[in-house]
Enzyme design. Structure first.
Site, PDB file in Angstrom:
ATOM      1  CE  LYS A   1      32.425   0.364  58.786  1.00 61.11           C
ATOM      2  NZ  LYS A   1      33.099   0.515  60.089  1.00 61.11           N
TER       3      LYS A   1
ATOM      4  N   GLY B   1      49.060   0.107  57.087  1.00 59.63           N
ATOM      5  CA  GLY B   1      48.026   1.068  56.713  1.00 59.63           C
ATOM      6  C   GLY B   1      48.450   2.427  57.220  1.00 59.63           C
ATOM      7  CE1 TYR B   2      52.453   5.799  59.390  1.00 59.87           C
ATOM      8  CE2 TYR B   2      52.573   7.718  57.941  1.00 59.87           C
ATOM      9  CZ  TYR B   2      52.909   7.079  59.124  1.00 59.87           C
ATOM     10  OH  TYR B   2      53.707   7.726  60.052  1.00 59.87           O
ATOM     11  N   GLY B   3      46.700   5.407  56.637  1.00 57.35           N
ATOM     12  CA  GLY B   3      45.596   6.342  56.437  1.00 57.35           C
ATOM     13  C   GLY B   3      45.359   7.102  57.729  1.00 57.35           C
ATOM     14  CG  ASN B   4      41.960   9.514  60.392  1.00 57.41           C
ATOM     15  OD1 ASN B   4      42.601  10.511  60.723  1.00 57.41           O
ATOM     16  ND2 ASN B   4      40.955   9.064  61.106  1.00 57.41           N
TER      17      ASN B   4
ATOM     18  N   GLY C   1      46.205   4.761  60.917  1.00 59.54           N
ATOM     19  CA  GLY C   1      47.612   4.364  61.010  1.00 59.54           C
ATOM     20  C   GLY C   1      48.530   5.546  61.253  1.00 59.54           C
ATOM     21  CE1 TYR C   2      51.398  11.579  60.033  1.00 62.01           C
ATOM     22  CE2 TYR C   2      49.180  12.491  60.249  1.00 62.01           C
ATOM     23  CZ  TYR C   2      50.552  12.660  60.279  1.00 62.01           C
ATOM     24  OH  TYR C   2      51.088  13.884  60.569  1.00 62.01           O
TER      25      TYR C   2
END
Ligand code: GLU
Length: 422
Positions: A112, A224-227, A229-230
Protein backbone atom coordinates in the site's frame (compact mmCIF):
# COMPACT_ATOMS: atom_id res chain seq x y z
CA UNK A 1 -1.22 13.76 11.79
CA UNK A 2 -2.88 15.40 14.78
CA UNK A 3 -5.60 12.78 14.76
CA UNK A 4 -2.90 10.14 15.19
CA UNK A 5 -1.64 11.50 18.49
CA UNK A 6 -5.15 11.55 19.96
CA UNK A 7 -5.98 8.06 18.79
CA UNK A 8 -6.01 5.36 21.44
CA UNK A 9 -3.62 2.49 20.76
CA UNK A 10 -6.47 0.01 20.33
CA UNK A 11 -7.61 2.00 17.31
CA UNK A 12 -4.13 1.97 15.72
CA UNK A 13 -4.83 0.10 12.47
CA UNK A 14 -1.44 -1.60 12.32
CA UNK A 15 -1.75 -2.91 15.89
CA UNK A 16 -5.22 -4.12 14.93
CA UNK A 17 -3.88 -5.93 11.84
CA UNK A 18 -1.17 -7.60 13.94
CA UNK A 19 -3.74 -8.55 16.57
CA UNK A 20 -5.95 -10.11 13.89
CA UNK A 21 -2.99 -12.28 12.82
CA UNK A 22 -2.31 -13.26 16.46
CA UNK A 23 -5.92 -14.39 16.87
CA UNK A 24 -5.63 -16.90 14.02
CA UNK A 25 -2.06 -17.92 14.91
CA UNK A 26 -3.38 -19.22 18.23
CA UNK A 27 -5.89 -21.42 16.43
CA UNK A 28 -3.58 -22.78 13.73
CA UNK A 29 -0.50 -24.97 13.73
CA UNK A 30 1.90 -22.59 12.01
CA UNK A 31 5.61 -22.10 12.72
CA UNK A 32 5.70 -19.08 15.11
CA UNK A 33 8.66 -17.74 13.11
CA UNK A 34 6.48 -17.51 10.01
CA UNK A 35 3.83 -15.66 12.02
CA UNK A 36 6.56 -13.26 13.19
CA UNK A 37 7.47 -12.57 9.54
CA UNK A 38 3.83 -12.02 8.52
CA UNK A 39 3.28 -9.56 11.37
CA UNK A 40 5.81 -7.09 9.90
CA UNK A 41 6.04 -5.59 6.42
CA UNK A 42 8.96 -6.78 4.33
CA UNK A 43 9.92 -3.27 3.24
CA UNK A 44 8.93 0.29 4.18
CA UNK A 45 9.92 3.23 2.00
CA UNK A 46 9.34 6.75 3.29
CA UNK A 47 10.00 9.58 0.88
CA UNK A 48 9.96 13.36 0.74
CA UNK A 49 7.91 14.67 -2.13
CA UNK A 50 8.85 18.30 -2.86
CA UNK A 51 6.67 20.10 -5.39
CA UNK A 52 6.10 23.64 -6.60
CA UNK A 53 2.57 24.81 -5.72
CA UNK A 54 0.58 26.93 -8.20
CA UNK A 55 1.46 30.09 -6.25
CA UNK A 56 5.17 29.44 -6.71
CA UNK A 57 5.75 28.23 -3.15
CA UNK A 58 7.75 25.02 -2.65
CA UNK A 59 6.11 22.47 -0.36
CA UNK A 60 7.37 19.11 0.85
CA UNK A 61 4.92 16.23 1.40
CA UNK A 62 5.53 12.86 3.10
CA UNK A 63 4.87 9.73 1.09
CA UNK A 64 5.05 6.01 1.85
CA UNK A 65 5.13 2.72 0.01
CA UNK A 66 4.88 -0.31 2.26
CA UNK A 67 5.49 -3.77 0.79
CA UNK A 68 4.10 -6.29 3.21
CA UNK A 69 4.54 -9.78 1.75
CA UNK A 70 5.34 -11.19 -1.69
CA UNK A 71 5.42 -14.92 -0.99
CA UNK A 72 2.45 -15.56 -3.30
CA UNK A 73 3.36 -13.12 -6.07
CA UNK A 74 4.29 -9.48 -6.75
CA UNK A 75 3.28 -6.83 -4.22
CA UNK A 76 -0.10 -5.28 -5.00
CA UNK A 77 -2.15 -2.47 -3.53
CA UNK A 78 -3.52 1.02 -3.84
CA UNK A 79 -2.17 4.47 -3.10
CA UNK A 80 -4.25 6.88 -1.02
CA UNK A 81 -4.06 10.62 -0.50
CA UNK A 82 -5.39 12.33 2.60
CA UNK A 83 -4.62 14.40 5.69
CA UNK A 84 -5.21 11.34 7.90
CA UNK A 85 -2.60 9.17 6.13
CA UNK A 86 0.19 7.96 8.42
CA UNK A 87 2.76 5.18 8.34
CA UNK A 88 0.86 2.83 10.65
CA UNK A 89 -2.26 3.22 8.54
CA UNK A 90 -0.31 2.34 5.37
CA UNK A 91 1.36 -0.64 7.12
CA UNK A 92 -2.05 -1.94 8.18
CA UNK A 93 -3.51 -1.48 4.72
CA UNK A 94 -0.52 -3.30 3.17
CA UNK A 95 -1.03 -6.20 5.60
CA UNK A 96 -4.73 -6.37 4.74
CA UNK A 97 -3.84 -6.41 1.01
CA UNK A 98 -1.71 -9.56 1.55
CA UNK A 99 -4.67 -11.14 3.33
CA UNK A 100 -7.15 -9.99 0.68
CA UNK A 101 -5.21 -11.36 -2.30
CA UNK A 102 -4.84 -14.67 -0.42
CA UNK A 103 -8.57 -14.87 0.43
CA UNK A 104 -9.57 -14.56 -3.24
CA UNK A 105 -6.57 -16.68 -4.19
CA UNK A 106 -4.96 -14.41 -6.77
CA UNK A 107 -1.17 -14.68 -7.25
CA UNK A 108 -0.18 -11.46 -5.52
CA UNK A 109 1.24 -10.30 -2.24
CA UNK A 110 0.21 -7.10 -0.49
CA UNK A 111 1.39 -3.49 -0.48
CA UNK A 112 0.00 0.00 0.00
CA UNK A 113 1.08 3.57 -0.50
CA UNK A 114 0.00 6.93 0.76
CA UNK A 115 0.81 10.63 0.75
CA UNK A 116 -0.11 12.99 3.59
CA UNK A 117 -1.84 15.88 1.82
CA UNK A 118 -5.22 17.49 1.45
CA UNK A 119 -6.23 16.71 -2.14
CA UNK A 120 -9.47 18.67 -1.76
CA UNK A 121 -7.43 21.87 -1.42
CA UNK A 122 -5.04 21.11 -4.29
CA UNK A 123 -5.41 21.88 -7.99
CA UNK A 124 -5.25 19.17 -10.63
CA UNK A 125 -1.84 20.48 -11.76
CA UNK A 126 -0.51 20.28 -8.18
CA UNK A 127 -1.86 16.73 -7.81
CA UNK A 128 -0.17 15.78 -11.07
CA UNK A 129 3.19 17.14 -9.90
CA UNK A 130 2.74 15.41 -6.52
CA UNK A 131 1.92 12.08 -8.18
CA UNK A 132 4.76 12.26 -10.69
CA UNK A 133 7.40 13.22 -8.12
CA UNK A 134 6.16 10.49 -5.72
CA UNK A 135 6.29 7.94 -8.55
CA UNK A 136 9.85 8.86 -9.40
CA UNK A 137 10.81 8.50 -5.70
CA UNK A 138 9.33 4.97 -5.47
CA UNK A 139 10.13 3.91 -9.05
CA UNK A 140 13.02 1.65 -8.01
CA UNK A 141 10.73 -0.63 -6.01
CA UNK A 142 7.61 -0.75 -8.23
CA UNK A 143 7.17 -2.45 -11.60
CA UNK A 144 4.85 -4.88 -13.40
CA UNK A 145 6.54 -7.93 -11.87
CA UNK A 146 7.54 -6.22 -8.61
CA UNK A 147 4.83 -4.06 -7.11
CA UNK A 148 1.71 -2.82 -8.89
CA UNK A 149 -0.10 0.24 -7.46
CA UNK A 150 -3.82 0.99 -7.96
CA UNK A 151 -6.34 3.63 -6.88
CA UNK A 152 -7.54 3.98 -3.31
CA UNK A 153 -9.07 6.82 -1.26
CA UNK A 154 -8.76 10.14 -3.19
CA UNK A 155 -6.88 8.65 -6.16
CA UNK A 156 -8.44 7.58 -9.46
CA UNK A 157 -7.75 6.44 -13.06
CA UNK A 158 -6.15 9.84 -13.87
CA UNK A 159 -3.70 9.36 -10.98
CA UNK A 160 -2.82 5.92 -12.42
CA UNK A 161 -2.26 7.43 -15.87
CA UNK A 162 0.29 9.87 -14.38
CA UNK A 163 2.03 7.03 -12.52
CA UNK A 164 2.19 4.87 -15.66
CA UNK A 165 3.55 7.75 -17.73
CA UNK A 166 6.17 8.75 -15.14
CA UNK A 167 7.26 5.16 -14.56
CA UNK A 168 7.57 4.70 -18.32
CA UNK A 169 9.69 7.86 -18.61
CA UNK A 170 11.98 6.90 -15.70
CA UNK A 171 12.35 3.19 -16.55
CA UNK A 172 12.39 3.75 -20.31
CA UNK A 173 9.70 1.15 -21.04
CA UNK A 174 6.07 1.45 -22.08
CA UNK A 175 4.42 -1.07 -19.79
CA UNK A 176 0.76 -0.60 -18.88
CA UNK A 177 1.00 -3.47 -16.32
CA UNK A 178 2.85 -1.25 -13.81
CA UNK A 179 -0.48 0.05 -12.45
CA UNK A 180 -4.11 -1.08 -12.49
CA UNK A 181 -7.26 0.99 -12.39
CA UNK A 182 -6.03 2.92 -15.44
CA UNK A 183 -8.28 4.76 -17.91
CA UNK A 184 -9.62 2.24 -20.47
CA UNK A 185 -7.77 3.90 -23.38
CA UNK A 186 -4.44 3.31 -21.61
CA UNK A 187 -5.03 -0.40 -21.02
CA UNK A 188 -7.50 -0.26 -18.14
CA UNK A 189 -10.03 -3.06 -17.78
CA UNK A 190 -13.71 -2.73 -18.43
CA UNK A 191 -15.53 -3.23 -15.15
CA UNK A 192 -12.61 -2.14 -12.92
CA UNK A 193 -14.25 1.08 -11.80
CA UNK A 194 -17.28 -0.63 -10.24
CA UNK A 195 -15.46 -3.88 -9.36
CA UNK A 196 -15.05 -3.26 -5.63
CA UNK A 197 -18.73 -2.41 -5.35
CA UNK A 198 -19.80 -5.41 -7.42
CA UNK A 199 -17.92 -7.55 -4.90
CA UNK A 200 -19.65 -5.76 -2.01
CA UNK A 201 -23.10 -6.38 -3.48
CA UNK A 202 -22.30 -10.02 -4.37
CA UNK A 203 -21.24 -10.52 -0.74
CA UNK A 204 -24.44 -8.86 0.46
CA UNK A 205 -26.45 -11.26 -1.69
CA UNK A 206 -24.52 -14.31 -0.45
CA UNK A 207 -24.85 -13.11 3.16
CA UNK A 208 -28.60 -12.73 2.64
CA UNK A 209 -28.74 -16.36 1.46
CA UNK A 210 -26.94 -17.82 4.48
CA UNK A 211 -28.89 -15.68 6.96
CA UNK A 212 -32.27 -16.20 5.23
CA UNK A 213 -32.69 -12.46 4.72
CA UNK A 214 -34.94 -11.22 1.93
CA UNK A 215 -32.89 -9.05 -0.40
CA UNK A 216 -35.72 -7.41 -2.28
CA UNK A 217 -37.04 -4.41 -0.37
CA UNK A 218 -34.32 -4.64 2.29
CA UNK A 219 -32.98 -1.35 3.63
CA UNK A 220 -29.35 -0.25 3.16
CA UNK A 221 -27.25 2.47 4.79
CA UNK A 222 -23.93 3.42 3.21
CA UNK A 223 -21.15 5.41 4.85
CA UNK A 224 -18.76 7.13 2.47
CA UNK A 225 -20.07 8.12 -0.94
CA UNK A 226 -16.88 7.88 -2.98
CA UNK A 227 -16.22 5.31 -5.70
CA UNK A 228 -17.00 2.28 -3.50
CA UNK A 229 -19.98 3.71 -1.57
CA UNK A 230 -21.70 5.30 -4.54
CA UNK A 231 -21.36 2.32 -6.88
CA UNK A 232 -22.42 -0.10 -4.13
CA UNK A 233 -25.54 2.01 -3.51
CA UNK A 234 -26.80 1.92 -7.11
CA UNK A 235 -25.77 -1.71 -7.66
CA UNK A 236 -27.79 -2.60 -4.53
CA UNK A 237 -30.72 -0.62 -5.95
CA UNK A 238 -30.45 -2.74 -9.12
CA UNK A 239 -31.12 -5.77 -6.87
CA UNK A 240 -34.21 -3.93 -5.53
CA UNK A 241 -32.55 -3.14 -2.22
CA UNK A 242 -33.57 0.25 -0.80
CA UNK A 243 -30.94 2.91 0.00
CA UNK A 244 -32.23 4.83 3.04
CA UNK A 245 -29.14 6.69 4.25
CA UNK A 246 -25.68 7.71 3.16
CA UNK A 247 -22.89 9.97 4.30
CA UNK A 248 -19.59 11.54 3.33
CA UNK A 249 -17.00 13.53 5.25
CA UNK A 250 -19.27 16.59 5.27
CA UNK A 251 -22.68 15.26 6.21
CA UNK A 252 -25.24 12.46 6.27
CA UNK A 253 -28.75 12.16 4.83
CA UNK A 254 -31.62 9.85 5.74
CA UNK A 255 -34.99 9.06 4.23
CA UNK A 256 -36.73 5.89 5.45
CA UNK A 257 -38.86 5.89 2.27
CA UNK A 258 -35.74 5.49 0.14
CA UNK A 259 -33.20 7.61 -1.74
CA UNK A 260 -32.34 7.48 -5.43
CA UNK A 261 -28.68 6.38 -5.33
CA UNK A 262 -27.82 7.82 -8.75
CA UNK A 263 -29.52 11.15 -8.07
CA UNK A 264 -27.63 11.45 -4.78
CA UNK A 265 -24.44 10.71 -6.75
CA UNK A 266 -25.27 13.42 -9.30
CA UNK A 267 -25.98 15.86 -6.47
CA UNK A 268 -22.61 15.09 -4.87
CA UNK A 269 -20.84 15.46 -8.21
CA UNK A 270 -22.36 18.94 -8.53
CA UNK A 271 -22.00 20.20 -4.94
CA UNK A 272 -19.11 18.12 -3.57
CA UNK A 273 -21.22 16.50 -0.84
CA UNK A 274 -24.42 14.52 -0.18
CA UNK A 275 -25.25 17.08 2.51
CA UNK A 276 -28.20 19.26 1.56
CA UNK A 277 -29.69 16.70 -0.85
CA UNK A 278 -33.36 17.65 -1.17
CA UNK A 279 -35.95 15.15 0.03
CA UNK A 280 -33.91 13.78 2.90
CA UNK A 281 -33.32 14.58 6.53
CA UNK A 282 -29.83 15.62 7.67
CA UNK A 283 -28.53 13.40 10.45
CA UNK A 284 -25.19 13.39 12.31
CA UNK A 285 -22.53 11.51 10.30
CA UNK A 286 -21.79 9.07 13.15
CA UNK A 287 -25.49 8.10 13.43
CA UNK A 288 -25.54 6.30 10.06
CA UNK A 289 -23.93 3.14 11.50
CA UNK A 290 -26.61 3.04 14.23
CA UNK A 291 -29.66 3.19 11.95
CA UNK A 292 -32.17 0.37 12.09
CA UNK A 293 -31.48 -1.15 8.67
CA UNK A 294 -31.08 -4.63 7.19
CA UNK A 295 -27.69 -3.87 5.59
CA UNK A 296 -24.90 -1.50 6.50
CA UNK A 297 -22.10 -0.93 3.97
CA UNK A 298 -19.27 0.99 5.69
CA UNK A 299 -17.37 2.44 2.73
CA UNK A 300 -15.41 5.29 4.33
CA UNK A 301 -12.24 4.98 6.43
CA UNK A 302 -10.98 2.87 9.36
CA UNK A 303 -12.48 2.67 12.85
CA UNK A 304 -16.09 3.49 12.09
CA UNK A 305 -17.45 0.72 14.29
CA UNK A 306 -15.61 0.52 17.60
CA UNK A 307 -16.17 -0.64 21.18
CA UNK A 308 -17.87 2.74 21.74
CA UNK A 309 -20.73 2.26 19.28
CA UNK A 310 -20.86 -1.45 18.31
CA UNK A 311 -23.62 -2.16 20.84
CA UNK A 312 -25.76 0.52 19.15
CA UNK A 313 -25.45 -1.03 15.67
CA UNK A 314 -28.85 -2.41 14.62
CA UNK A 315 -28.00 -3.61 11.10
CA UNK A 316 -28.51 -7.32 10.54
CA UNK A 317 -25.70 -7.65 7.99
CA UNK A 318 -22.57 -5.52 7.59
CA UNK A 319 -20.59 -5.68 4.35
CA UNK A 320 -17.30 -3.80 4.63
CA UNK A 321 -16.54 -1.81 1.47
CA UNK A 322 -13.86 0.13 3.36
CA UNK A 323 -10.65 -1.32 4.75
CA UNK A 324 -10.59 -1.70 8.54
CA UNK A 325 -13.93 -0.07 9.46
CA UNK A 326 -14.46 -2.40 12.44
CA UNK A 327 -12.13 -2.84 15.42
CA UNK A 328 -11.54 -6.28 17.04
CA UNK A 329 -13.52 -5.31 20.18
CA UNK A 330 -16.42 -4.26 17.97
CA UNK A 331 -16.14 -7.57 16.08
CA UNK A 332 -16.71 -9.49 19.30
CA UNK A 333 -19.68 -7.32 20.32
CA UNK A 334 -21.27 -7.74 16.87
CA UNK A 335 -20.66 -11.51 16.87
CA UNK A 336 -22.37 -11.87 20.26
CA UNK A 337 -25.34 -9.81 19.15
CA UNK A 338 -25.74 -11.97 16.03
CA UNK A 339 -24.77 -9.35 13.43
CA UNK A 340 -23.37 -11.04 10.33
CA UNK A 341 -20.19 -9.25 9.21
CA UNK A 342 -18.63 -9.82 5.79
CA UNK A 343 -15.06 -8.64 6.51
CA UNK A 344 -13.17 -6.15 4.33
CA UNK A 345 -10.55 -8.65 3.12
CA UNK A 346 -13.39 -10.58 1.46
CA UNK A 347 -16.10 -7.94 0.96
CA UNK A 348 -13.97 -5.38 -0.90
CA UNK A 349 -11.68 -7.84 -2.69
CA UNK A 350 -13.57 -7.30 -5.97
CA UNK A 351 -11.36 -4.29 -6.73
CA UNK A 352 -8.06 -6.09 -6.56
CA UNK A 353 -9.59 -9.13 -8.29
CA UNK A 354 -10.40 -7.06 -11.38
CA UNK A 355 -7.02 -5.34 -10.99
CA UNK A 356 -5.56 -8.82 -11.44
CA UNK A 357 -7.70 -9.30 -14.57
CA UNK A 358 -6.51 -5.91 -15.86
CA UNK A 359 -2.87 -6.90 -15.27
CA UNK A 360 -3.38 -10.25 -17.05
CA UNK A 361 -4.91 -8.43 -20.02
CA UNK A 362 -1.94 -6.00 -20.06
CA UNK A 363 0.67 -8.76 -19.92
CA UNK A 364 -1.08 -10.73 -22.69
CA UNK A 365 -1.88 -7.64 -24.78
CA UNK A 366 -5.48 -8.86 -25.13
CA UNK A 367 -8.71 -7.35 -23.92
CA UNK A 368 -11.88 -8.89 -22.47
CA UNK A 369 -15.49 -7.80 -22.62
CA UNK A 370 -17.17 -6.34 -19.55
CA UNK A 371 -19.42 -9.42 -19.36
CA UNK A 372 -16.36 -11.68 -19.26
CA UNK A 373 -14.77 -9.57 -16.52
CA UNK A 374 -17.95 -9.48 -14.43
CA UNK A 375 -18.57 -13.22 -14.80
CA UNK A 376 -15.01 -14.07 -13.71
CA UNK A 377 -15.33 -11.63 -10.78
CA UNK A 378 -18.62 -13.14 -9.66
CA UNK A 379 -17.13 -16.67 -9.70
CA UNK A 380 -14.08 -15.63 -7.63
CA UNK A 381 -16.04 -13.73 -4.99
CA UNK A 382 -18.72 -16.41 -4.60
CA UNK A 383 -16.04 -19.11 -4.22
CA UNK A 384 -14.13 -17.06 -1.63
CA UNK A 385 -17.35 -16.29 0.27
CA UNK A 386 -18.25 -20.00 0.44
CA UNK A 387 -14.74 -20.94 1.60
CA UNK A 388 -14.70 -18.30 4.33
CA UNK A 389 -18.25 -19.12 5.41
CA UNK A 390 -17.62 -22.89 5.61
CA UNK A 391 -14.38 -22.40 7.54
CA UNK A 392 -15.91 -19.98 10.02
CA UNK A 393 -18.82 -22.35 10.62
CA UNK A 394 -16.48 -25.29 11.13
CA UNK A 395 -14.32 -23.32 13.57
CA UNK A 396 -17.27 -21.48 15.22
CA UNK A 397 -15.62 -18.12 14.64
CA UNK A 398 -16.86 -14.96 12.97
CA UNK A 399 -16.26 -14.41 9.28
CA UNK A 400 -13.24 -12.15 9.87
CA UNK A 401 -11.39 -14.81 11.80
CA UNK A 402 -12.42 -17.36 9.16
CA UNK A 403 -11.08 -15.11 6.39
CA UNK A 404 -7.80 -14.50 8.24
CA UNK A 405 -7.41 -18.24 8.87
CA UNK A 406 -7.82 -18.95 5.18
CA UNK A 407 -5.41 -16.16 4.20
CA UNK A 408 -2.70 -16.74 6.80
CA UNK A 409 -2.88 -20.48 6.07
CA UNK A 410 -2.34 -19.90 2.34
CA UNK A 411 0.52 -17.41 2.84
CA UNK A 412 2.25 -19.55 5.49
CA UNK A 413 2.02 -22.69 3.37
CA UNK A 414 3.77 -20.98 0.44
CA UNK A 415 6.43 -19.50 2.75
CA UNK A 416 7.03 -22.94 4.26
CA UNK A 417 7.48 -24.55 0.84
CA UNK A 418 9.71 -21.78 -0.50
CA UNK A 419 11.92 -21.93 2.61
CA UNK A 420 14.24 -19.20 3.79
CA UNK A 421 17.04 -17.45 1.93
CA UNK A 422 20.01 -17.97 2.36
N1 GLU B 1 -7.21 0.02 -3.15
C1 GLU B 1 -8.02 -1.14 -3.39
C2 GLU B 1 -8.07 -2.02 -2.16
O1 GLU B 1 -7.91 -1.56 -1.06
C3 GLU B 1 -7.61 -1.88 -4.66
C4 GLU B 1 -6.22 -2.39 -4.68
C5 GLU B 1 -5.79 -2.93 -6.06
O2 GLU B 1 -6.61 -3.00 -6.95
O3 GLU B 1 -4.60 -3.25 -6.15
O4 GLU B 1 -8.35 -3.17 -2.25
Amino acid sequence: MEEETHRSTTNNPFEIAQHQIDIVAKRMKIDPGIIEIIKQPKRVLEVSVPIRMDNGQLRVFRGYRVQHNDARGPFKGGIRYGPQVNLDEVKALATWMSMKTAVVDIPYGGAKGGIICNPKEMSSAELERLTRRFTSEISSIIGPLRDIPAPDVNTNPQTMAWIMDTYGAVAGIAEPGVVTGKPIALGGSLGRNEATSRGVVICAREAAKVTSTKLEGSSVAVTGYGNVGYNSAWLAADLRMRLVACSDSQGAIYNPDGLDARKVGDFKARTGTVKGYPGARQIPIDKVVELDVDFLFPCALENEITAANAASVSAKIIVEGANGPTTPEADDILFESGTFVVPDILANAGGVTVSYFEWLQNLRREYWTEQEVNAKLEARIVKAFREVYELSKKETVHMRTGAFMLAVGRIASVMQQRGLFP
